[in-house]
Design an enzyme around this catalytic site. Structure first.
Site, PDB file in Angstrom:
ATOM      1  N   PRO A   2       0.824  -1.224   0.000  1.00 53.67           N
ATOM      2  CA  PRO A   2       0.000   0.000   0.000  1.00 53.67           C
ATOM      3  C   PRO A   2       0.855   1.270   0.000  1.00 53.67           C
ATOM      4  O   PRO A   2       1.690   1.455   0.873  1.00 53.67           O
ATOM      5  CB  PRO A   2      -0.795  -0.116   1.304  1.00 53.67           C
ATOM      6  CG  PRO A   2      -0.672  -1.539   1.721  1.00 53.67           C
ATOM      7  CD  PRO A   2       0.640  -2.005   1.201  1.00 53.67           C
ATOM      8  N   GLU A   3       0.652   2.091  -1.005  1.00 60.09           N
ATOM      9  CA  GLU A   3       1.320   3.394  -1.094  1.00 60.09           C
ATOM     10  C   GLU A   3       0.216   4.451  -1.081  1.00 60.09           C
ATOM     11  O   GLU A   3      -0.931   4.139  -0.776  1.00 60.09           O
ATOM     12  CB  GLU A   3       2.161   3.465  -2.378  1.00 60.09           C
ATOM     13  CG  GLU A   3       3.159   2.313  -2.476  1.00 60.09           C
ATOM     14  CD  GLU A   3       3.994   2.317  -3.743  1.00 60.09           C
ATOM     15  OE1 GLU A   3       4.111   3.380  -4.379  1.00 60.09           O
ATOM     16  OE2 GLU A   3       4.527   1.257  -4.101  1.00 60.09           O
ATOM     17  N   HIS A  90      -3.951 -14.065  10.524  1.00 59.84           N
ATOM     18  CA  HIS A  90      -3.110 -12.880  10.665  1.00 59.84           C
ATOM     19  C   HIS A  90      -3.896 -11.648  11.083  1.00 59.84           C
ATOM     20  O   HIS A  90      -3.450 -10.528  10.886  1.00 59.84           O
ATOM     21  CB  HIS A  90      -2.369 -12.628   9.357  1.00 59.84           C
ATOM     22  CG  HIS A  90      -1.540 -13.793   8.920  1.00 59.84           C
ATOM     23  ND1 HIS A  90      -0.457 -14.250   9.647  1.00 59.84           N
ATOM     24  CD2 HIS A  90      -1.655 -14.633   7.872  1.00 59.84           C
ATOM     25  CE1 HIS A  90       0.067 -15.300   9.040  1.00 59.84           C
ATOM     26  NE2 HIS A  90      -0.641 -15.564   7.963  1.00 59.84           N
ATOM     27  N   ARG A 109       2.829 -10.076   7.688  1.00 56.86           N
ATOM     28  CA  ARG A 109       4.219  -9.905   8.121  1.00 56.86           C
ATOM     29  C   ARG A 109       4.383  -9.082   9.393  1.00 56.86           C
ATOM     30  O   ARG A 109       5.480  -8.907   9.886  1.00 56.86           O
ATOM     31  CB  ARG A 109       5.046  -9.278   6.995  1.00 56.86           C
ATOM     32  CG  ARG A 109       5.288 -10.257   5.895  1.00 56.86           C
ATOM     33  CD  ARG A 109       6.206  -9.710   4.848  1.00 56.86           C
ATOM     34  NE  ARG A 109       6.167 -10.593   3.694  1.00 56.86           N
ATOM     35  CZ  ARG A 109       6.580 -10.269   2.481  1.00 56.86           C
ATOM     36  NH1 ARG A 109       7.072  -9.082   2.260  1.00 56.86           N
ATOM     37  NH2 ARG A 109       6.510 -11.125   1.504  1.00 56.86           N
TER      38      ARG A 109
END
Length: 270
Positions: A2-3, A90, A109
């Site tokens: 995501p940017e 997650h 992560r």
DNA sequence: CCACGATCCTGCTAGC
DNA sequence: TGCTAGCAGGATCGTG
């Protein structure tokens, strides 16, 4: 990953779907997770009153003068479900809303984070204290030229430095350099005024296009509704090593620059 | 000021 | 076929 365009997509979806909604309950399956900062139980009973974005950081403002700061980093996802979902492997935070919907934060992560803090302290967040100006917002061409003049670092490394420019990540850095026909490894200070202007416009165009397409889902990104973005279908060089350049047909190259995978056309960008 | 390396983390892939 | 080592990468921090 995501940017700016991906986070902006989520921001606008939160604005559309969650303003005024009350959070009735919060659960965090793994309490010891480093993903969580602050006493998240404080969100219970509060309403979502606003949502802001600074670069890649999302701020959700709550009614009791608290705010949530959320960074998705690489694999973070903020998703809204219509009804109770089974908690995924997650998923680190589950917000239950008064109308029965659920807002979840997950991150495979665990690089991302969810932090609760008083709204007045948002501007003191270290990330915001050091964040540079943002394209499409307050970064002007003149600002951009000053930044370029101040460093001999490779131009692509500069574009990725959030302390200098907010919101650009690997995808949009590679794509805008291709658009402006500038090699990623040349030193920032070496760009001509014409190249600086071309790159500044390319950055704006690429980010606008990314927002228009709902962001890029080359791998893990999902929007608030769990859907994929479409911008990956329009990549010119990113993740296209060995494939023909869409402008000249030369095979796209991948190099490592500043420790990051970097894609460019060795013919167009020289 | 800047470059470089380590850190965090786990799914994926190349190689055996 | 199945295992494993190594890689990727946003932001931060330490070292030189």
């Amino acid at each position: 990953m995501p940017e700016l365009p991906e986070v902006e997509t989520i921001r606008s979806q939160i604005e559309k779907h969650l303003l005024g909604v009350q959070i009735t309950e919060v659960k965090f399956p793994d309490r010891s997770s480093k993903v969580l900062h602050g006493n998240l139980e404080q969100v219970e009973g509060q309403k979502i009153t606003g949502v802001r974005r600074f670069g890649k950081l999302l701020i959700i403002d709550l009614s009791d003068s608290y705010s949530l700061a959320i960074h998705l980093k690489m694999t973070g996802r903020l998703m809204l479900f219509q009804r109770t979902e089974e908690i995924g492997a997650h998923t680190h935070v589950v917000f239950t809303l008064a109308d029965g919907r659920q807002l979840t934060f997950s991150d495979m992560r665990r690089f991302g984070y969810v932090e609760i803090l008083p709204t007045v302290q948002v501007s003191s967040l270290r990330f915001l204290q050091t964040l540079g100006k943002e394209p499409l917002k307050d970064l002007t061409l003149a600002d951009f030229k000053v930044l370029l003049k101040k460093t001999r670092r490779p131009i692509k490394t500069l574009l990725l430095d959030q302390r200098k420019i907010a919101g650009i990540g690997n995808i949009y850095a590679c794509e805008s350099l291709w658009m402006a026909k500038i090699p990623p490894q040349v030193s920032a200070i070496s760009l001509s005024p014409e190249q600086a202007k071309k790159l500044f416009i390319a950055i704006e165009d690429v980010l606008k296009e990314g927002i228009k397409r709902g962001g890029a889902s080359d791998n893990t990104y999902r929007n608030l509704m769990g859907g994929k973005g479409k911008y990956q279908d329009f990549f010119k060089v990113y993740m296209r090593a060995g494939k023909p350049c869409r402008r000249c047909g030369t095979l796209v190259k991948r190099i490592t620059l500043g420790g990051r995978g970097t894609f460019f056309c060795p013919e167009c960008q020289k």
